[in-house]
Design a protein around this motif. Structure first.
Motif, PDB file in Angstrom:
ATOM      1  N   GLN A 137      -1.261   2.847   3.485  1.00 11.36           N
ATOM      2  CA  GLN A 137      -2.724   2.713   3.538  1.00 11.36           C
ATOM      3  C   GLN A 137      -3.173   3.134   4.930  1.00 11.36           C
ATOM      4  O   GLN A 137      -3.040   2.369   5.876  1.00 11.36           O
ATOM      5  CB  GLN A 137      -3.147   1.261   3.256  1.00 11.36           C
ATOM      6  CG  GLN A 137      -2.666   0.727   1.911  1.00 11.36           C
ATOM      7  CD  GLN A 137      -3.255   1.483   0.731  1.00 11.36           C
ATOM      8  OE1 GLN A 137      -4.381   1.985   0.799  1.00 11.36           O
ATOM      9  NE2 GLN A 137      -2.499   1.600  -0.360  1.00 11.36           N
TER      10      GLN A 137
ATOM     11  N   THR B  50       3.737   8.717   2.014  1.00 13.51           N
ATOM     12  CA  THR B  50       4.555   7.636   1.461  1.00 13.51           C
ATOM     13  C   THR B  50       5.759   7.422   2.362  1.00 13.51           C
ATOM     14  O   THR B  50       6.277   8.363   2.963  1.00 13.51           O
ATOM     15  CB  THR B  50       5.058   7.939   0.034  1.00 13.51           C
ATOM     16  OG1 THR B  50       5.865   9.139   0.067  1.00 13.51           O
ATOM     17  CG2 THR B  50       3.910   8.147  -0.939  1.00 13.51           C
TER      18      THR B  50
ATOM     19  N   THR C 158      -2.206  12.094   1.557  1.00 15.46           N
ATOM     20  CA  THR C 158      -1.474  10.849   1.317  1.00 15.46           C
ATOM     21  C   THR C 158      -0.132  10.912   2.025  1.00 15.46           C
ATOM     22  O   THR C 158       0.408  12.001   2.266  1.00 15.46           O
ATOM     23  CB  THR C 158      -1.201  10.618  -0.183  1.00 15.46           C
ATOM     24  OG1 THR C 158      -0.481  11.749  -0.688  1.00 15.46           O
ATOM     25  CG2 THR C 158      -2.474  10.419  -0.967  1.00 15.46           C
TER      26      THR C 158
ATOM     27  N   VAL D 290       3.156   4.034  -0.966  1.00 17.72           N
ATOM     28  CA  VAL D 290       2.005   4.707  -0.368  1.00 17.72           C
ATOM     29  C   VAL D 290       1.548   3.941   0.875  1.00 17.72           C
ATOM     30  O   VAL D 290       1.416   2.713   0.842  1.00 17.72           O
ATOM     31  CB  VAL D 290       0.847   4.812  -1.385  1.00 17.72           C
ATOM     32  CG1 VAL D 290      -0.393   5.419  -0.724  1.00 17.72           C
ATOM     33  CG2 VAL D 290       1.285   5.655  -2.576  1.00 17.72           C
TER      34      VAL D 290
END
Ligand code: CA
Length: 226
Positions: free
Chosen positions: A150, A143, A141, A148
């Motif tokens: 995509q 950020t 992931t 966050v």
């Protein structure tokens, strides 16, 4: 104190670089020939190496390949050859960065700081933080400003490779090899398209870059924004 090895045959340039790096708080060892440079790099195990491409005994590119055969030390190449083809060849031979002569010592200092920052280990969970961007390779992931992002699988792989190599110019060929597993090249367009998608998700444009600086004809450099 980080030790910088400088391989440069021009005594004036060598003395100026030694003086400037010393004033910036580095230890410096230097050599005037490629072979002397190689033995110093092996013996003294510097934290960063600066290699002039035009050396009297062996070509700087040959020296770079010899260093790469024995060490992963970050190497910055100083070159008077300001053309894309030579720069790409230098990066593909394993240089971490390059600097075009004549350069200011402030510029060299900035490049050295960037490669040293990159060789420092990430946090213990592997998360890499650059400015407001956090990339967690375990969770896959990322950020930005605590939002966050995509990202598709490839976009994440691309971002992580760039972040892990921050401060260094990464060639499109390297991205094809590392992110797309296509070491023999081919899809330059693929890289361009994914870079533009990634750029949009990072909230920037090629005309107004923040994290992703295009190095025309060579590749891209991931940097911490000002
Ligand atoms: Ca020279």
């Amino acid at each position: 104190v980080p030790l910088v090895a400088v391989v440069e045959d021009d005594p004036k340039v060598r003395a100026a670089v030694e003086r400037a790096l010393g004033a910036s708080g580095y230890s410096v060892c230097s050599a005037a020939t490629g072979l002397d440079g190689l033995s110093r790099i092996v013996d003294e195990r510097p934290d960063v190496v600066v290699i002039d491409l035009g050396l009297p005994d062996i070509d700087g590119l040959e020296l770079l390949k010899m260093v790469r055969a024995v060490s992963t030390v970050p190497v910055i190449v100083a070159t008077a050859r300001d053309n894309d083809e030579d720069i790409v060849r230098t990066l593909d031979a394993g240089a971490d960065d390059y600097i075009v002569k004549p350069f200011s010592t402030a510029q060299l200092d900035a490049r050295i700081r960037a490669v040293l920052r990159r060789t420092q280990p990430a946090g213990h969970d592997g998360t890499v933080v650059v400015g407001q961007l956090k990339v967690d390779p375990a969770a896959r992931t990322a950020t930005l400003d605590d939002q966050v992002l995509q990202l598709s699988r490839k976009e994440f792989d691309l971002l992580f490779h760039l972040v892990a190599n921050q401060g260094r110019v990464v060639t499109k060929r390297e991205l094809l090899a590392e992110v797309w597993q296509q070491p023999y090249g081919g899809g330059d367009k693929t890289v361009d398209v994914h870079l533009s998608w990634l750029r949009r998700k990072l909230g920037e444009t090629a005309a107004e870059p923040r994290y992703l600086q295009t190095v025309r004809g060579v590749g891209v450099r991931f940097v911490e924004p000002d």
